[in-house]
Design a protein around this motif. Structure first.
Motif, PDB file in Angstrom:
ATOM      1  N   TYR A 202       3.344   4.046  -3.347  1.00 45.17           N
ATOM      2  CA  TYR A 202       3.958   4.855  -2.297  1.00 45.17           C
ATOM      3  C   TYR A 202       2.940   5.829  -1.695  1.00 45.17           C
ATOM      4  O   TYR A 202       2.961   6.078  -0.483  1.00 45.17           O
ATOM      5  CB  TYR A 202       5.152   5.629  -2.861  1.00 45.17           C
ATOM      6  N   GLU A 203       2.070   6.382  -2.517  1.00 42.63           N
ATOM      7  CA  GLU A 203       1.055   7.296  -2.010  1.00 42.63           C
ATOM      8  C   GLU A 203       0.109   6.580  -1.046  1.00 42.63           C
ATOM      9  O   GLU A 203      -0.229   7.105   0.019  1.00 42.63           O
ATOM     10  CB  GLU A 203       0.264   7.899  -3.172  1.00 42.63           C
ATOM     11  N   ALA A 204      -0.306   5.370  -1.424  1.00 44.11           N
ATOM     12  CA  ALA A 204      -1.194   4.601  -0.558  1.00 44.11           C
ATOM     13  C   ALA A 204      -0.504   4.234   0.751  1.00 44.11           C
ATOM     14  O   ALA A 204      -1.111   4.287   1.830  1.00 44.11           O
ATOM     15  CB  ALA A 204      -1.663   3.338  -1.277  1.00 44.11           C
ATOM     16  N   ALA A 205       0.771   3.864   0.669  1.00 42.03           N
ATOM     17  CA  ALA A 205       1.521   3.517   1.872  1.00 42.03           C
ATOM     18  C   ALA A 205       1.696   4.722   2.779  1.00 42.03           C
ATOM     19  O   ALA A 205       1.608   4.616   4.011  1.00 42.03           O
ATOM     20  CB  ALA A 205       2.881   2.934   1.493  1.00 42.03           C
ATOM     21  N   ALA A 206       1.936   5.890   2.179  1.00 40.68           N
ATOM     22  CA  ALA A 206       2.092   7.110   2.975  1.00 40.68           C
ATOM     23  C   ALA A 206       0.795   7.465   3.689  1.00 40.68           C
ATOM     24  O   ALA A 206       0.805   7.908   4.843  1.00 40.68           O
ATOM     25  CB  ALA A 206       2.544   8.258   2.076  1.00 40.68           C
ATOM     26  N   VAL A 207      -0.326   7.273   3.010  1.00 40.16           N
ATOM     27  CA  VAL A 207      -1.626   7.538   3.635  1.00 40.16           C
ATOM     28  C   VAL A 207      -1.851   6.609   4.824  1.00 40.16           C
ATOM     29  O   VAL A 207      -2.411   7.008   5.859  1.00 40.16           O
ATOM     30  CB  VAL A 207      -2.757   7.372   2.595  1.00 40.16           C
ATOM     31  N   ASP A 208      -1.369   5.378   4.712  1.00 37.17           N
ATOM     32  CA  ASP A 208      -1.508   4.415   5.812  1.00 37.17           C
ATOM     33  C   ASP A 208      -0.500   4.633   6.921  1.00 37.17           C
ATOM     34  O   ASP A 208      -0.492   3.885   7.913  1.00 37.17           O
ATOM     35  CB  ASP A 208      -1.377   2.987   5.278  1.00 37.17           C
ATOM     36  N   GLY A 209       0.378   5.620   6.746  1.00 36.76           N
ATOM     37  CA  GLY A 209       1.333   5.954   7.790  1.00 36.76           C
ATOM     38  C   GLY A 209       2.652   5.212   7.717  1.00 36.76           C
ATOM     39  O   GLY A 209       3.417   5.218   8.687  1.00 36.76           O
ATOM     40  N   ALA A 210       2.965   4.587   6.582  1.00 34.28           N
ATOM     41  CA  ALA A 210       4.226   3.846   6.447  1.00 34.28           C
ATOM     42  C   ALA A 210       5.393   4.821   6.320  1.00 34.28           C
ATOM     43  O   ALA A 210       5.326   5.789   5.562  1.00 34.28           O
ATOM     44  CB  ALA A 210       4.172   2.931   5.234  1.00 34.28           C
ATOM     45  N   SER A 211       6.454   4.568   7.042  1.00 30.37           N
ATOM     46  CA  SER A 211       7.648   5.411   6.976  1.00 30.37           C
ATOM     47  C   SER A 211       8.402   5.142   5.680  1.00 30.37           C
ATOM     48  O   SER A 211       8.191   4.113   5.026  1.00 30.37           O
ATOM     49  CB  SER A 211       8.560   5.104   8.166  1.00 30.37           C
ATOM     50  N   PRO A 212       9.307   6.045   5.272  1.00 28.22           N
ATOM     51  CA  PRO A 212      10.105   5.802   4.053  1.00 28.22           C
ATOM     52  C   PRO A 212      10.870   4.488   4.100  1.00 28.22           C
ATOM     53  O   PRO A 212      10.981   3.796   3.086  1.00 28.22           O
ATOM     54  CB  PRO A 212      11.048   7.011   4.010  1.00 28.22           C
ATOM     55  N   PHE A 213      11.398   4.148   5.291  1.00 26.86           N
ATOM     56  CA  PHE A 213      12.134   2.879   5.411  1.00 26.86           C
ATOM     57  C   PHE A 213      11.198   1.699   5.184  1.00 26.86           C
ATOM     58  O   PHE A 213      11.556   0.733   4.487  1.00 26.86           O
ATOM     59  CB  PHE A 213      12.780   2.786   6.791  1.00 26.86           C
ATOM     60  N   LEU A 214      10.007   1.755   5.762  1.00 32.32           N
ATOM     61  CA  LEU A 214       9.044   0.666   5.591  1.00 32.32           C
ATOM     62  C   LEU A 214       8.575   0.582   4.141  1.00 32.32           C
ATOM     63  O   LEU A 214       8.366  -0.522   3.611  1.00 32.32           O
ATOM     64  CB  LEU A 214       7.848   0.875   6.523  1.00 32.32           C
ATOM     65  N   GLN A 215       8.438   1.715   3.486  1.00 35.13           N
ATOM     66  CA  GLN A 215       8.077   1.710   2.064  1.00 35.13           C
ATOM     67  C   GLN A 215       9.169   1.047   1.228  1.00 35.13           C
ATOM     68  O   GLN A 215       8.881   0.311   0.277  1.00 35.13           O
ATOM     69  CB  GLN A 215       7.848   3.143   1.580  1.00 35.13           C
TER      70      GLN A 215
END
Length: 312
Positions: A202-215
């Motif tokens: 989740y941390e890596a996805a957040a850094v890449d700009g992924a929204s909570p829904f996309l995560q």
């Protein structure tokens, strides 16, 4: 000399075989209580039920062999059997997805380290412990009765109430709501699965700009898919075997609108004493559960992700 070597070798093999046999005997002696129970209370009754399904048997007289007549009559002359199948399919396909979706939603809410979250988890699990009891069924019948508390709530919003558990259009829906309310067990399993997902993803996805829904779509669901698969199989089987809700709250009524398959089987066996026909019904139910379980396993290859296998 050669003969002595052969005799010694054979002697060693014989002693080894005796030692292994002794170990096997000890092992079987330890599991013998379970083995006797399994053969006497599961395999034996299943084989007896299979035999009775081909007979005319009323529990009081000797079974009479009639071949496939029970099965033929079931699909050609028994309208209540078709109705029970219809109601059960609607119940399963309506309750299982809602129950799993709600359980996952609540599990995600509880997947935090907030103060007091353990108490809330316990409180939300309680309905699953009590949901199948006679007392809860009676309470549910009162809640959705004509003078029940639910009608008071609906009246506040200007909705005219009725006896929901005896209304042909709404009786099955009240039972589905009850089952969805019993989401505690799958919720705990989902919660365990959520805690096993590495937070670094989740941390890596957040850094890449992924929204909570996309995560949720790209990380949570794929990583949780084995748990979803397990819950789906277990809840589907339980759905087809549902009995308590219909029997205690509506007794299959009104007009067989809540006639679960297990309730109809019970009626045939212990109300009409048609044990041969009831045994045939039981084997059809077993086949239905096996077919749907096999279909879920078959489709699992396309949507269940196992990290050890590197993908689907």
């Amino acid at each position: 000399m050669r003969a002595n070597e052969i005799n010694q070798t054979n002697g060693k093999k014989l002693r080894k075989l005796r030692s292994q046999t002794s170990i096997d005997v000890i092992g079987f002696s330890f599991i013998s209580p379970w083995l006797i129970g399994f053969l006497g209370f599961i395999v034996g009754p299943m084989l007896a039920s299979l035999y009775f399904s081909f007979t005319d048997y009323d529990l009081l007289s000797t079974p009479t062999w009639i071949g496939l007549d029970n099965y033929i009559n079931m699909f050609t002359n028994d309208g209540r059997f078709i109705q029970a199948l219809k109601v059960t399919f609607i119940f399963v396909f309506g309750s299982v997805p809602l129950k799993l979706a709600f359980a996952l939603f609540v599990a995600m809410l509880f997947n935090t380290k907030r103060k007091g979250v353990g108490l809330y988890r316990t409180m939300y699990y309680v309905p699953s412990i009590l949901g199948g009891s006679v007392a809860i069924a009676v309470v549910w019948r009162q809640l959705f009765g004509r003078d029940g508390a639910m009608n008071d709530v609906f009246a506040f919003f200007g909705i005219e109430g009725t006896s929901w558990v005896t209304h042909p259009d709404f009786a099955l829906s009240t039972l589905i709501i009850l089952v969805v309310w019993q989401f505690g067990s799958p919720m705990l399993i989902f919660l365990a699965g959520l805690k096993a997902i590495p937070y670094e993803l989740y941390e890596a996805a957040a850094v890449d700009g992924a929204s909570p829904f996309l995560q949720f779509i790209k990380i949570t669901l794929p990583m949780l898919s084995p748990v979803i698969f397990f819950n789906l199989v277990m809840q589907t089987i339980q759905g087809f075997m549902a009995f308590t809700q219909s029997f205690l709250i509506t007794n299959g009524g009104p007009m067989d609108k809540t006639l679960f398959y297990a309730v109809y089987l019970y009626e045939k066996a212990f109300a009409h004493f048609d044990m041969g026909y009831a045994s045939a019904l039981a084997w059809i139910l077993l086949i239905i559960c096996a077919v749907f379980t096999a279909l879920i396993f078959k489709t699992a290859k396309s949507w269940v992700y196992y990290e050890s296998e590197g993908g689907n």
